[in-house]
Design a protein around this motif. Structure first.
Motif, mmCIF file in Angstrom:
data_model
loop_
_atom_site.group_PDB
_atom_site.id
_atom_site.type_symbol
_atom_site.label_atom_id
_atom_site.label_comp_id
_atom_site.label_asym_id
_atom_site.label_seq_id
_atom_site.Cartn_x
_atom_site.Cartn_y
_atom_site.Cartn_z
ATOM 1 N N ARG A 1 0.823 -1.214 0.000
ATOM 2 C CA ARG A 1 0.000 0.000 0.000
ATOM 3 C C ARG A 1 0.858 1.267 0.000
ATOM 4 N NH1 ARG A 1 -5.032 0.847 2.661
ATOM 5 N NH2 ARG A 1 -5.506 -1.095 1.623
ATOM 6 N N ILE A 2 1.916 1.302 0.832
ATOM 7 C CA ILE A 2 2.712 2.527 0.980
ATOM 8 C C ILE A 2 3.835 2.628 -0.048
ATOM 9 C CG2 ILE A 2 2.138 2.832 3.415
ATOM 10 C CD1 ILE A 2 4.788 1.578 4.188
ATOM 11 N N GLY A 3 4.140 1.528 -0.724
ATOM 12 C CA GLY A 3 5.140 1.562 -1.781
ATOM 13 C C GLY A 3 6.582 1.608 -1.298
ATOM 14 N N CYS A 4 6.818 1.241 -0.046
ATOM 15 C CA CYS A 4 8.179 1.187 0.480
ATOM 16 C C CYS A 4 8.173 0.274 1.699
ATOM 17 C CB CYS A 4 8.695 2.583 0.851
ATOM 18 S SG CYS A 4 7.775 3.405 2.173
ATOM 19 N N SER A 5 9.343 0.071 2.284
ATOM 20 C CA SER A 5 9.412 -0.765 3.480
ATOM 21 C C SER A 5 8.825 -0.013 4.673
ATOM 22 C CB SER A 5 10.854 -1.164 3.782
ATOM 23 O OG SER A 5 11.578 -0.048 4.269
ATOM 24 N N ILE A 6 8.390 -0.770 5.650
ATOM 25 C CA ILE A 6 7.861 -0.155 6.872
ATOM 26 C C ILE A 6 8.955 0.665 7.544
ATOM 27 C CG2 ILE A 6 7.021 -0.673 9.212
ATOM 28 C CD1 ILE A 6 5.400 -2.970 7.901
ATOM 29 N N ARG A 7 10.173 0.168 7.522
ATOM 30 C CA ARG A 7 11.290 0.917 8.118
ATOM 31 C C ARG A 7 11.448 2.280 7.452
ATOM 32 N NH1 ARG A 7 17.707 -0.649 8.678
ATOM 33 N NH2 ARG A 7 18.238 1.286 9.731
ATOM 34 N N GLU A 8 11.415 2.326 6.112
ATOM 35 C CA GLU A 8 11.524 3.613 5.403
ATOM 36 C C GLU A 8 10.360 4.531 5.749
ATOM 37 O OE1 GLU A 8 13.723 2.345 1.249
ATOM 38 O OE2 GLU A 8 11.637 1.746 1.561
ATOM 39 N N TYR A 9 9.164 3.955 5.825
ATOM 40 C CA TYR A 9 7.987 4.760 6.139
ATOM 41 C C TYR A 9 8.078 5.335 7.549
ATOM 42 C CZ TYR A 9 3.162 6.301 5.889
ATOM 43 O OH TYR A 9 2.026 7.074 5.869
ATOM 44 N N PHE A 10 8.515 4.519 8.489
ATOM 45 C CA PHE A 10 8.729 4.988 9.867
ATOM 46 C C PHE A 10 9.678 6.182 9.877
ATOM 47 C CE2 PHE A 10 6.577 1.786 12.220
ATOM 48 C CZ PHE A 10 6.756 2.019 13.572
ATOM 49 N N GLU A 11 10.797 6.054 9.143
ATOM 50 C CA GLU A 11 11.821 7.112 9.132
ATOM 51 C C GLU A 11 11.287 8.407 8.528
ATOM 52 O OE1 GLU A 11 15.121 5.314 7.092
ATOM 53 O OE2 GLU A 11 15.611 4.021 8.803
ATOM 54 N N CYS A 12 10.480 8.295 7.476
ATOM 55 C CA CYS A 12 9.988 9.493 6.769
ATOM 56 C C CYS A 12 8.739 10.089 7.410
ATOM 57 C CB CYS A 12 9.675 9.158 5.316
ATOM 58 S SG CYS A 12 11.115 8.721 4.352
ATOM 59 N N MET A 13 7.806 9.240 7.814
ATOM 60 C CA MET A 13 6.490 9.709 8.239
ATOM 61 C C MET A 13 6.238 9.592 9.740
ATOM 62 S SD MET A 13 5.475 10.695 5.325
ATOM 63 C CE MET A 13 3.773 11.104 5.623
ATOM 64 N N GLY A 14 6.986 8.725 10.423
ATOM 65 C CA GLY A 14 6.811 8.544 11.857
ATOM 66 C C GLY A 14 5.844 7.428 12.195
ATOM 67 N N GLU A 15 5.908 7.013 13.450
ATOM 68 C CA GLU A 15 5.076 5.896 13.903
ATOM 69 C C GLU A 15 3.578 6.199 13.874
ATOM 70 O OE1 GLU A 15 4.624 2.613 17.490
ATOM 71 O OE2 GLU A 15 6.213 4.115 17.638
ATOM 72 N N PRO A 16 3.109 7.390 14.292
ATOM 73 C CA PRO A 16 1.656 7.629 14.266
ATOM 74 C C PRO A 16 1.049 7.466 12.862
ATOM 75 C CG PRO A 16 2.728 9.260 15.645
ATOM 76 C CD PRO A 16 3.827 8.491 14.955
ATOM 77 N N ALA A 17 1.735 7.947 11.843
ATOM 78 C CA ALA A 17 1.231 7.799 10.468
ATOM 79 C C ALA A 17 1.170 6.318 10.082
ATOM 80 C CB ALA A 17 2.096 8.578 9.491
ATOM 81 N N PHE A 18 2.206 5.567 10.482
ATOM 82 C CA PHE A 18 2.201 4.136 10.198
ATOM 83 C C PHE A 18 1.029 3.452 10.904
ATOM 84 C CE2 PHE A 18 3.188 -0.131 11.736
ATOM 85 C CZ PHE A 18 3.221 -0.794 10.519
ATOM 86 N N ARG A 19 0.786 3.791 12.159
ATOM 87 C CA ARG A 19 -0.294 3.152 12.917
ATOM 88 C C ARG A 19 -1.659 3.468 12.306
ATOM 89 N NH1 ARG A 19 2.437 -0.836 14.992
ATOM 90 N NH2 ARG A 19 4.186 -0.128 16.246
ATOM 91 N N ASP A 20 -1.819 4.647 11.697
ATOM 92 C CA ASP A 20 -3.070 4.973 10.996
ATOM 93 C C ASP A 20 -3.305 4.019 9.834
ATOM 94 O OD1 ASP A 20 -3.525 7.133 12.706
ATOM 95 O OD2 ASP A 20 -2.773 8.629 11.277
ATOM 96 N N ILE A 21 -2.264 3.822 9.028
ATOM 97 C CA ILE A 21 -2.381 2.919 7.872
ATOM 98 C C ILE A 21 -2.618 1.490 8.358
ATOM 99 C CG2 ILE A 21 -1.081 1.872 5.970
ATOM 100 C CD1 ILE A 21 0.182 4.657 5.563
ATOM 101 N N GLU A 22 -1.907 1.082 9.390
ATOM 102 C CA GLU A 22 -2.048 -0.259 9.936
ATOM 103 C C GLU A 22 -3.497 -0.524 10.363
ATOM 104 O OE1 GLU A 22 0.710 -2.735 12.943
ATOM 105 O OE2 GLU A 22 -0.258 -0.991 13.876
ATOM 106 N N ALA A 23 -4.119 0.450 11.027
ATOM 107 C CA ALA A 23 -5.508 0.290 11.481
ATOM 108 C C ALA A 23 -6.462 0.152 10.302
ATOM 109 C CB ALA A 23 -5.911 1.466 12.368
ATOM 110 N N THR A 24 -6.244 0.942 9.261
ATOM 111 C CA THR A 24 -7.087 0.884 8.068
ATOM 112 C C THR A 24 -6.966 -0.468 7.371
ATOM 113 O OG1 THR A 24 -6.915 3.266 7.741
ATOM 114 C CG2 THR A 24 -7.525 1.948 5.813
ATOM 115 N N VAL A 25 -5.727 -0.934 7.194
ATOM 116 C CA VAL A 25 -5.501 -2.203 6.504
ATOM 117 C C VAL A 25 -6.056 -3.368 7.332
ATOM 118 C CG1 VAL A 25 -3.714 -3.774 5.642
ATOM 119 C CG2 VAL A 25 -3.550 -1.323 5.169
ATOM 120 N N LEU A 26 -5.905 -3.327 8.642
ATOM 121 C CA LEU A 26 -6.473 -4.375 9.481
ATOM 122 C C LEU A 26 -7.987 -4.451 9.299
ATOM 123 C CD1 LEU A 26 -6.373 -6.531 11.729
ATOM 124 C CD2 LEU A 26 -6.616 -4.635 13.374
#
Length: 193
Positions: free
Chosen positions: A53-78
């Motif tokens: 969905r995000i087009g990159c690794s979770i590690r890269e997304y964490f570094e660029c966007m931060g954990e809260p943004a990742f957790r938003d996507i995670e909740a939606t995908v779940l």
């Protein structure tokens, strides 16, 4: 290997979903694939779906966007995955239980298996793994211990059963999961673990 006492001992769900939760590196993906094969269900690695969905690794997304943004996507995908109209085994990320809405989704739609191990056992598995963003720290054991203290009560709150996943063989772990799921009314697997 212990069974977790649960207030939702018998769940009838159509279609049946089994979710694996637990600390990073416990083996949710490996066990999930094998479990899905045994039951003849689809297998979904939630982290893999998120990366697509995000087009990159979770590690890269964490570094660029931060954990809260990742957790938003995670909740939606779940929410999207548990709404699927087919039986499946779902491997989740270690932090899936941090948000109350995720815990509620899992409890409502899935038979939840908490794969348990202590941080010291997990460190042996992740010592050289550079793909886990929360463990890229000077003292990964201390970080795993901190994560465990925070997450263990949430895993227990969410799970129907708990399985000790760092003792015995993979086959023994799968057989224990199958027995515990059977005690919840899940039909037996179609293939041997």
């Amino acid at each position: 290997m212990t069974e977790l006492a649960s207030d939702h001992a018998v769940k009838k769900r159509t279609p049946l979903k089994i979710a694996l939760i637990g600390m990073p590196a416990i083996g949710k993906t490996t066990i999930g694939r094998k479990l899905a094969r045994c039951y003849g269900y689809a297998f979904v690695d939630l982290d893999h779906v998120i990366e697509e969905r995000i087009g990159c690794s979770i590690r890269e997304y964490f570094e660029c966007m931060g954990e809260p943004a990742f957790r938003d996507i995670e909740a939606t995908v779940l929410a999207q995955q548990v709404a699927r109209a087919e039986p499946l085994v779902l491997s989740t990320g270690g932090g899936i239980v941090l948000r109350p809405e995720n815990r509620a989704q899992l409890r409502c739609h899935c038979h939840v298996v908490y794969l348990h191990a202590l941080p010291e056992a997990l460190l042996r598995r992740v010592r050289h793994d550079r793909t886990r963003p929360l463990l890229q720290v000077h003292d990964p054991l201390r970080r795993l211990q901190e994560l465990y203290v925070t997450r263990h009560p949430l895993y227990l709150e969410t799970a129907d059963v708990q399985v000790q996943a760092d003792v015995g063989s993979m086959r023994q772990t799968l057989q224990t999961i199958e027995r515990q799921l059977a005690s919840l009314g899940v039909p037996p697997p179609v293939a041997s673990g």
